[in-house]
Design a protein around this motif. Structure first.
Motif, PDB file in Angstrom:
ATOM      1  N   ALA A  91      -6.865   8.202   1.104  1.00  0.00           N
ATOM      2  CA  ALA A  91      -7.486   8.041  -0.211  1.00  0.00           C
ATOM      3  C   ALA A  91      -8.490   9.153  -0.483  1.00  0.00           C
ATOM      4  CB  ALA A  91      -8.165   6.683  -0.297  1.00  0.00           C
ATOM      5  N   GLU A  92      -9.235   9.538   0.554  1.00  0.00           N
ATOM      6  CA  GLU A  92     -10.215  10.612   0.375  1.00  0.00           C
ATOM      7  C   GLU A  92      -9.522  11.931   0.065  1.00  0.00           C
ATOM      8  OE1 GLU A  92     -13.752  12.912   2.880  1.00  0.00           O
ATOM      9  OE2 GLU A  92     -12.714  11.186   3.754  1.00  0.00           O
ATOM     10  N   HIS A  93      -8.456  12.244   0.787  1.00  0.00           N
ATOM     11  CA  HIS A  93      -7.768  13.518   0.576  1.00  0.00           C
ATOM     12  C   HIS A  93      -6.989  13.538  -0.732  1.00  0.00           C
ATOM     13  CE1 HIS A  93      -8.853  15.475   4.313  1.00  0.00           C
ATOM     14  NE2 HIS A  93      -8.543  14.375   4.982  1.00  0.00           N
ATOM     15  N   LEU A  94      -6.696  12.358  -1.284  1.00  0.00           N
ATOM     16  CA  LEU A  94      -6.028  12.277  -2.578  1.00  0.00           C
ATOM     17  C   LEU A  94      -7.011  12.077  -3.715  1.00  0.00           C
ATOM     18  CD1 LEU A  94      -2.965  10.051  -1.598  1.00  0.00           C
ATOM     19  CD2 LEU A  94      -2.939  12.494  -2.157  1.00  0.00           C
ATOM     20  N   ASP A  95      -8.306  12.083  -3.389  1.00  0.00           N
ATOM     21  CA  ASP A  95      -9.372  11.948  -4.383  1.00  0.00           C
ATOM     22  C   ASP A  95      -9.176  10.678  -5.220  1.00  0.00           C
ATOM     23  OD1 ASP A  95     -11.716  12.683  -5.640  1.00  0.00           O
ATOM     24  OD2 ASP A  95     -10.712  13.902  -7.164  1.00  0.00           O
ATOM     25  N   ARG A 134       7.646   1.254   6.402  1.00  0.00           N
ATOM     26  CA  ARG A 134       8.127   1.140   7.774  1.00  0.00           C
ATOM     27  C   ARG A 134       6.976   1.180   8.777  1.00  0.00           C
ATOM     28  NH1 ARG A 134      12.905   5.368   8.658  1.00  0.00           N
ATOM     29  NH2 ARG A 134      12.990   4.230  10.665  1.00  0.00           N
ATOM     30  N   ALA A 135       5.805   1.603   8.317  1.00  0.00           N
ATOM     31  CA  ALA A 135       4.629   1.631   9.180  1.00  0.00           C
ATOM     32  C   ALA A 135       3.435   1.116   8.391  1.00  0.00           C
ATOM     33  CB  ALA A 135       4.369   3.042   9.694  1.00  0.00           C
ATOM     34  N   ARG A 136       2.589   0.338   9.051  1.00  0.00           N
ATOM     35  CA  ARG A 136       1.368  -0.176   8.413  1.00  0.00           C
ATOM     36  C   ARG A 136       0.210   0.731   8.820  1.00  0.00           C
ATOM     37  NH1 ARG A 136      -2.619  -4.673  10.056  1.00  0.00           N
ATOM     38  NH2 ARG A 136      -3.651  -5.210   8.086  1.00  0.00           N
ATOM     39  N   PRO A 137      -0.417   1.377   7.863  1.00  0.00           N
ATOM     40  CA  PRO A 137      -1.518   2.277   8.195  1.00  0.00           C
ATOM     41  C   PRO A 137      -2.747   1.509   8.640  1.00  0.00           C
ATOM     42  CG  PRO A 137      -1.378   2.035   5.829  1.00  0.00           C
ATOM     43  CD  PRO A 137      -0.198   1.285   6.402  1.00  0.00           C
ATOM     44  N   SER A 138      -3.537   2.113   9.500  1.00  0.00           N
ATOM     45  CA  SER A 138      -4.805   1.512   9.888  1.00  0.00           C
ATOM     46  C   SER A 138      -5.778   1.602   8.715  1.00  0.00           C
ATOM     47  CB  SER A 138      -5.389   2.241  11.094  1.00  0.00           C
ATOM     48  OG  SER A 138      -5.726   3.580  10.738  1.00  0.00           O
ATOM     49  N   GLU A 139      -6.856   0.838   8.810  1.00  0.00           N
ATOM     50  CA  GLU A 139      -7.879   0.898   7.770  1.00  0.00           C
ATOM     51  C   GLU A 139      -8.443   2.308   7.646  1.00  0.00           C
ATOM     52  OE1 GLU A 139     -12.048  -1.437   6.608  1.00  0.00           O
ATOM     53  OE2 GLU A 139     -11.117  -1.714   8.565  1.00  0.00           O
ATOM     54  N   GLU A 140      -8.665   2.955   8.786  1.00  0.00           N
ATOM     55  CA  GLU A 140      -9.181   4.326   8.775  1.00  0.00           C
ATOM     56  C   GLU A 140      -8.203   5.276   8.106  1.00  0.00           C
ATOM     57  OE1 GLU A 140     -10.400   7.887  11.922  1.00  0.00           O
ATOM     58  OE2 GLU A 140      -9.755   5.925  12.657  1.00  0.00           O
ATOM     59  N   MET A 141      -6.891   5.102   8.342  1.00  0.00           N
ATOM     60  CA  MET A 141      -5.902   5.983   7.740  1.00  0.00           C
ATOM     61  C   MET A 141      -5.838   5.781   6.232  1.00  0.00           C
ATOM     62  SD  MET A 141      -3.679   8.343   7.831  1.00  0.00           S
ATOM     63  CE  MET A 141      -3.267   8.629   9.561  1.00  0.00           C
ATOM     64  N   VAL A 142      -5.936   4.535   5.768  1.00  0.00           N
ATOM     65  CA  VAL A 142      -5.933   4.290   4.325  1.00  0.00           C
ATOM     66  C   VAL A 142      -7.088   5.032   3.663  1.00  0.00           C
ATOM     67  CG1 VAL A 142      -6.213   2.547   2.525  1.00  0.00           C
ATOM     68  CG2 VAL A 142      -4.780   2.053   4.513  1.00  0.00           C
ATOM     69  N   VAL A 147       0.816  -1.207   0.000  1.00  0.00           N
ATOM     70  CA  VAL A 147       0.000   0.000   0.000  1.00  0.00           C
ATOM     71  C   VAL A 147       0.856   1.265   0.000  1.00  0.00           C
ATOM     72  CG1 VAL A 147      -0.195   0.118   2.524  1.00  0.00           C
ATOM     73  CG2 VAL A 147      -2.016   1.070   1.074  1.00  0.00           C
ATOM     74  N   GLY A 148       2.043   1.215   0.608  1.00  0.00           N
ATOM     75  CA  GLY A 148       2.892   2.406   0.679  1.00  0.00           C
ATOM     76  C   GLY A 148       3.251   2.976  -0.675  1.00  0.00           C
ATOM     77  N   PRO A 149       3.854   2.175  -1.573  1.00  0.00           N
ATOM     78  CA  PRO A 149       4.171   2.700  -2.910  1.00  0.00           C
ATOM     79  C   PRO A 149       2.943   3.167  -3.684  1.00  0.00           C
ATOM     80  CG  PRO A 149       5.428   0.718  -2.465  1.00  0.00           C
ATOM     81  CD  PRO A 149       4.437   0.847  -1.347  1.00  0.00           C
ATOM     82  N   LEU A 150       1.808   2.485  -3.494  1.00  0.00           N
ATOM     83  CA  LEU A 150       0.593   2.911  -4.183  1.00  0.00           C
ATOM     84  C   LEU A 150       0.144   4.289  -3.712  1.00  0.00           C
ATOM     85  CD1 LEU A 150      -1.521  -0.384  -4.273  1.00  0.00           C
ATOM     86  CD2 LEU A 150      -0.340   0.717  -6.167  1.00  0.00           C
ATOM     87  N   LEU A 151       0.160   4.502  -2.397  1.00  0.00           N
ATOM     88  CA  LEU A 151      -0.201   5.812  -1.864  1.00  0.00           C
ATOM     89  C   LEU A 151       0.783   6.883  -2.327  1.00  0.00           C
ATOM     90  CD1 LEU A 151      -1.287   4.827   1.749  1.00  0.00           C
ATOM     91  CD2 LEU A 151      -2.745   5.852  -0.006  1.00  0.00           C
ATOM     92  N   ARG A 152       2.050   6.530  -2.377  1.00  0.00           N
ATOM     93  CA  ARG A 152       3.045   7.483  -2.854  1.00  0.00           C
ATOM     94  C   ARG A 152       2.776   7.872  -4.311  1.00  0.00           C
ATOM     95  NH1 ARG A 152       8.244   4.635  -2.773  1.00  0.00           N
ATOM     96  NH2 ARG A 152       7.376   3.765  -4.704  1.00  0.00           N
ATOM     97  N   ARG A 167      -3.589  17.723   5.744  1.00  0.00           N
ATOM     98  CA  ARG A 167      -4.968  17.449   5.343  1.00  0.00           C
ATOM     99  C   ARG A 167      -5.547  16.273   6.144  1.00  0.00           C
ATOM    100  NH1 ARG A 167      -4.826  17.366  -1.311  1.00  0.00           N
ATOM    101  NH2 ARG A 167      -4.009  19.478  -1.658  1.00  0.00           N
ATOM    102  N   ALA A 168      -4.710  15.257   6.380  1.00  0.00           N
ATOM    103  CA  ALA A 168      -5.185  14.020   7.007  1.00  0.00           C
ATOM    104  C   ALA A 168      -4.980  14.022   8.520  1.00  0.00           C
ATOM    105  CB  ALA A 168      -4.471  12.829   6.384  1.00  0.00           C
ATOM    106  N   ASP A 169      -4.602  15.148   9.090  1.00  0.00           N
ATOM    107  CA  ASP A 169      -4.373  15.251  10.538  1.00  0.00           C
ATOM    108  C   ASP A 169      -3.341  14.219  10.993  1.00  0.00           C
ATOM    109  OD1 ASP A 169      -4.688  16.260  13.095  1.00  0.00           O
ATOM    110  OD2 ASP A 169      -6.373  14.944  13.583  1.00  0.00           O
ATOM    111  N   SER A 170      -2.221  14.189  10.279  1.00  0.00           N
ATOM    112  CA  SER A 170      -1.141  13.271  10.602  1.00  0.00           C
ATOM    113  C   SER A 170       0.167  14.054  10.613  1.00  0.00           C
ATOM    114  CB  SER A 170      -1.098  12.121   9.571  1.00  0.00           C
ATOM    115  OG  SER A 170      -0.106  11.188   9.895  1.00  0.00           O
ATOM    116  N   SER A 171       1.286  13.375  10.424  1.00  0.00           N
ATOM    117  CA  SER A 171       2.589  14.041  10.362  1.00  0.00           C
ATOM    118  C   SER A 171       3.316  13.586   9.112  1.00  0.00           C
ATOM    119  CB  SER A 171       3.431  13.689  11.597  1.00  0.00           C
ATOM    120  OG  SER A 171       3.794  12.309  11.581  1.00  0.00           O
ATOM    121  N   ALA A 172       4.208  14.441   8.603  1.00  0.00           N
ATOM    122  CA  ALA A 172       4.974  14.094   7.420  1.00  0.00           C
ATOM    123  C   ALA A 172       5.836  12.854   7.681  1.00  0.00           C
ATOM    124  CB  ALA A 172       5.849  15.265   6.992  1.00  0.00           C
TER     125      ALA A 172
END
Length: 268
Positions: free
Chosen positions: A58-62, A46-54, A10-15, A31-36
């Motif tokens: 995705a919403e903020h990246l349309d 290096r980190a596995r995002p939660s389902e909510e974070m994915v 999922v990391g490379p896909l989000l990137r 936008r996602a209330d997270s940190s860079a």
């Protein structure tokens, strides 16, 4: 068309989605209330995002709904969005609404297509434009791009074919940038390879005495007349189903008084 988990994580896909949207890690984090730092860790694995974070990213990246399911699968989660067949009984209200909309738009042309431009529904205005098209192109499933650009379809009757063809191909290219669809890519390669009829050379589509247009019109011949239309495309807001998310309603608004008068005379 089903959602398949890609080979990569999922990391490379989000990137890839972030870069495609031209958004920095810091901007996305805000936008996602997270940190860079966290966004960086997700993208590098290096980190596995939660389902909510994915879903939030995705919403903020349309990201399109179908591709959101692919992101969830890549992260190890179940797809969130169903993909319901249009003939499912649960789609009854959707069918009724679409049919009422198309009927209410008559005598002007209107149709509904899916994510591959197959025609889901159309009104009598579209049927009028398709008069004279060979039966082999009208065998279901009808494809709007094929019907429009095929040398035996509407293409020879479109006065500004080179311009309209360029508009349609660019529209497909934009969609291909968002959807990883082999069938859509095959359709694009097919219609892009169609020869442009020699009769299209030198024709601009501007009818003598016609009013200036504020958008590119579709200028098409019908029974010795040249009809002029402006195209508008609508989609459903906040879709919760992949099938519904990929439906598009295209309406053709008459671009000059002569087209209005002719279509109303047919209806009368």
């Amino acid at each position: 068309m089903t959602t398949v988990a890609p080979d990569t994580g999922v990391g490379p896909l989000l990137r890839d989605w972030r870069r495609q949207r031209r958004v920095s890690q810091l901007e996305l984090a805000l936008r996602a209330d997270s940190s860079a730092r966290h966004i960086s860790f997700i993208e590098t694995g290096r980190a596995r995002p939660s389902e909510e974070m994915v879903l939030r990213l995705a919403e903020h990246l349309d990201v399109p709904v179908r591709e959101r399911n692919a992101l969830l699968l890549s992260a190890g989660y179940a797809p969130r969005y169903a993909e319901t067949m249009l003939d499912d009984p649960s789609m009854g209200a959707l069918h009724e609404g679409i049919n009422q909309l198309l009927l209410g738009y008559e005598p002007y042309p209107a149709l509904v297509v899916d994510g591959r431009y197959d025609v889901v529904a159309a009104n009598r205005g579209i049927a009028m434009l398709l008069e004279g098209v060979p039966d082999r192109l009208l065998t279901p499933p009808l494809n709007a791009m094929r019907l429009t650009l095929h040398p035996s379809g509407l293409a020879p009757r479109i006065r500004n074919l080179r311009e309209w063809r360029g508009h349609l191909l660019h529209q497909m290219e934009r969609q291909l940038a968002l959807a990883r669809s082999d069938s859509l890519r095959e359709l694009y390669e097919e219609v892009a390879a169609y020869p442009v009829p020699a009769s299209a050379d030198g024709r601009t589509g501007r009818v003598p005495g016609s009013v200036p247009h504020f958008a590119l019109p579709l200028e098409i011949e019908h029974e010795g007349r040249v009809l002029s239309f402006l195209s508008s495309i609508s989609t459903f807001n906040t879709p919760m189903d992949v099938t519904v998310a990929e439906l598009a309603i295209e309406t053709f608004l008459p671009a000059d008084p002569a087209t209005v008068a002719y279509l109303r005379s047919l209806a009368a």
